[in-house]
Design an enzyme around this catalytic site. Structure first.
Site, mmCIF file in Angstrom:
data_model
loop_
_atom_site.group_PDB
_atom_site.id
_atom_site.type_symbol
_atom_site.label_atom_id
_atom_site.label_comp_id
_atom_site.label_asym_id
_atom_site.label_seq_id
_atom_site.Cartn_x
_atom_site.Cartn_y
_atom_site.Cartn_z
ATOM 1 N N CYS A 114 0.878 -1.354 0.058
ATOM 2 C CA CYS A 114 0.047 -0.114 0.211
ATOM 3 C C CYS A 114 0.898 1.202 0.003
ATOM 4 O O CYS A 114 0.214 2.348 -0.244
ATOM 5 C CB CYS A 114 -0.890 -0.025 1.219
ATOM 6 S SG CYS A 114 -2.286 -1.354 0.859
ATOM 7 N N ASN A 122 -9.993 0.033 -0.060
ATOM 8 C CA ASN A 122 -8.785 0.118 -0.131
ATOM 9 C C ASN A 122 -8.173 -0.474 -1.408
ATOM 10 O O ASN A 122 -8.160 -1.582 -1.530
ATOM 11 C CB ASN A 122 -8.063 -0.783 1.028
ATOM 12 C CG ASN A 122 -6.565 -0.750 1.148
ATOM 13 O OD1 ASN A 122 -5.877 -0.178 0.322
ATOM 14 N ND2 ASN A 122 -6.004 -1.195 2.245
ATOM 15 N N HIS A 141 -3.172 7.173 2.001
ATOM 16 C CA HIS A 141 -3.723 5.953 1.551
ATOM 17 C C HIS A 141 -4.913 5.708 2.235
ATOM 18 O O HIS A 141 -4.789 5.866 3.424
ATOM 19 C CB HIS A 141 -2.661 4.883 1.967
ATOM 20 C CG HIS A 141 -3.077 3.427 1.706
ATOM 21 N ND1 HIS A 141 -3.547 2.943 0.645
ATOM 22 C CD2 HIS A 141 -3.367 2.370 2.858
ATOM 23 C CE1 HIS A 141 -3.957 1.562 0.600
ATOM 24 N NE2 HIS A 141 -3.662 1.508 2.024
#
Ligand code: COA
Length: 336
Positions: free
Chosen positions: A115, A287, A257
């Site tokens: 990520c 996500n 993020h």
């Protein structure tokens, strides 16, 4: 980003999510979960999922094409793809993405930082521009975690979605709007098992034994990851602000993020900046791993939430563990 008189400047932004949508209610028909649980624990309402036979590379090509269009160019000297779900374990996804964009012959490679991949890829690409190696770079974050989730794991299936986002960087001056600066990167390999796919790599394959099926899927220790994400993204954003000489109160937008809406709220509280300065699209896409930061940038840029001239810090956290942040004054660009 290290005090040279040449900077990497954001010149274009493009994004793509696959059309297939899975709502929380649809997940609740397959798993012991509910729209109420997912919304209240994560802020997520739905996510986009690729069709059978599609790949991260397909999404990367579409986002890359749009970023080049946004920048008004059809060329980049280097193509960098941040992904943890490459089209195949070998080779890297970037060379094929580059060729499909008409860029056969340019430098092309993948960056794997889960990520945090997009921030790492921005940092590496900016370095190639600052050194004079490249005049332009196409930096793409693309992931399809739907392909590595355990179908019976309600925690991870609630959280992740597929998508891609890209920026074009060009050489310019550090004083320009869009110039990347204040890069901060970090990692902690002692905690690498908090986020992993245990099988499929050399450690498991060298045993010569077939993997346990559960080890072929992505696993995450949600609670521990949550705490680490809050701790490291808070510190990293503050570190970038310090390197730029920005007081946290001066930061107009903190673009993080999108892991969990509660993580964003906890970081806003710790930094002491109102939640309204944290753009979020997690309700619509979940996500999306390496695609998360460009996707939220695109939404905020298109809606007018992000305005040219605003001081922005981008921050990521993910497997590795890894984390990183970078700052810029937002440029006048339109998203494609
Ligand atoms: N629906 C219903 N219940 C669920 C669920 C779901 N989708 N997912 C987990 N649960 C359950 C668990 O099974 C557990 O039940 P138990 O108490 O009977 O064992 C309970 O909820 C609490 O689990 P926990 O993992 O502690 O929940 P949580 O509040 O921490 O939320 C996450 C889980 C995954 C949403 C959360 O931990 C998270 O967002 N972590 C960080 C994720 C992240 O940032 N990942 C990417 C890193 S970049």
């Amino acid at each position: 980003m290290s005090g040279t008189d040449r900077a990497a400047v954001v010149a274009g932004l493009g994004v793509w999510v696959p059309p297939g949508v899975v709502t929380n209610d649809a997940l609740a028909q397959q798993l012991d979960t509910s729209d109420e649980w997912i919304r209240s624990r994560t802020g997520i309402g739905r996510r986009h999922i690729i069709a059978p036979g599609e790949s991260s590379g397909d999404l990367a090509v579409e986002a890359g094409r749009r970023a080049l269009k946004s920048a008004g160019t059809d060329h980049a000297d280097v193509v960098v793809v941040a992904t943890s779900t490459p089209d195949r374990p070998c080779p890297a996804t970037a060379p094929e993405v580059a060729s499909r964009l008409g860029l056969t012959g340019v430098g092309a490679f993948d960056v794997g930082a889960v990520c945090t991949g997009f921030v790492y890829a921005l940092g590496v690409s900016a370095g190639l521009i600052e050194s004079g190696f490249a005049s332009t770079a196409l930096v793409i974050g693309a992931d399809t975690f739907s392909t590595i989730l355990n179908p019976s794991d309600r925690a991870t299936r609630a959280v992740f979605g597929d998508g891609a986002g890209a920026v074009v960087l060009r050489g310019g001056a550090p004083s320009e709007h869009g110039a990347l600066k204040g890069l901060h990167l970090g990692s902690d390999g002692t905690r690498s098992r908090l986020i992993e796919v245990a099988a499929g790599g050399s450690r498991q394959r060298s045993t010569g034994l077939p993997p346990d099926e559960a080890d072929t899927y992505f696993t995450m220790e949600g609670r521990a990851v949550f705490a680490e994400a809050v701790r490291h993204m808070t510190a990293s954003v503050q570190e970038t602000a310090d390197r730029l000489g920005w007081a946290t109160a001066d930061i107009d937008k903190v673009v993080l993020h999108q892991a969990n809406a509660r993580i964003l709220a906890a970081i806003a509280e710790r930094i002491g900046v109102g939640s309204e300065r944290f753009p979020s699209n997690i309700d619509r896409v979940g996500n999306t791993v390496a695609a998360s930061i460009p996707l939220v940038l695109a939404d905020a840029n298109s809606s007018g939430e992000l305005q040219a001239g605003q001081k922005v810090v981008l921050g990521g956290f993910g497997g590795g563990l890894s984390w990183g942040s970078v700052g810029l004054v937002w440029p006048d660009i339109s998203t494609c």
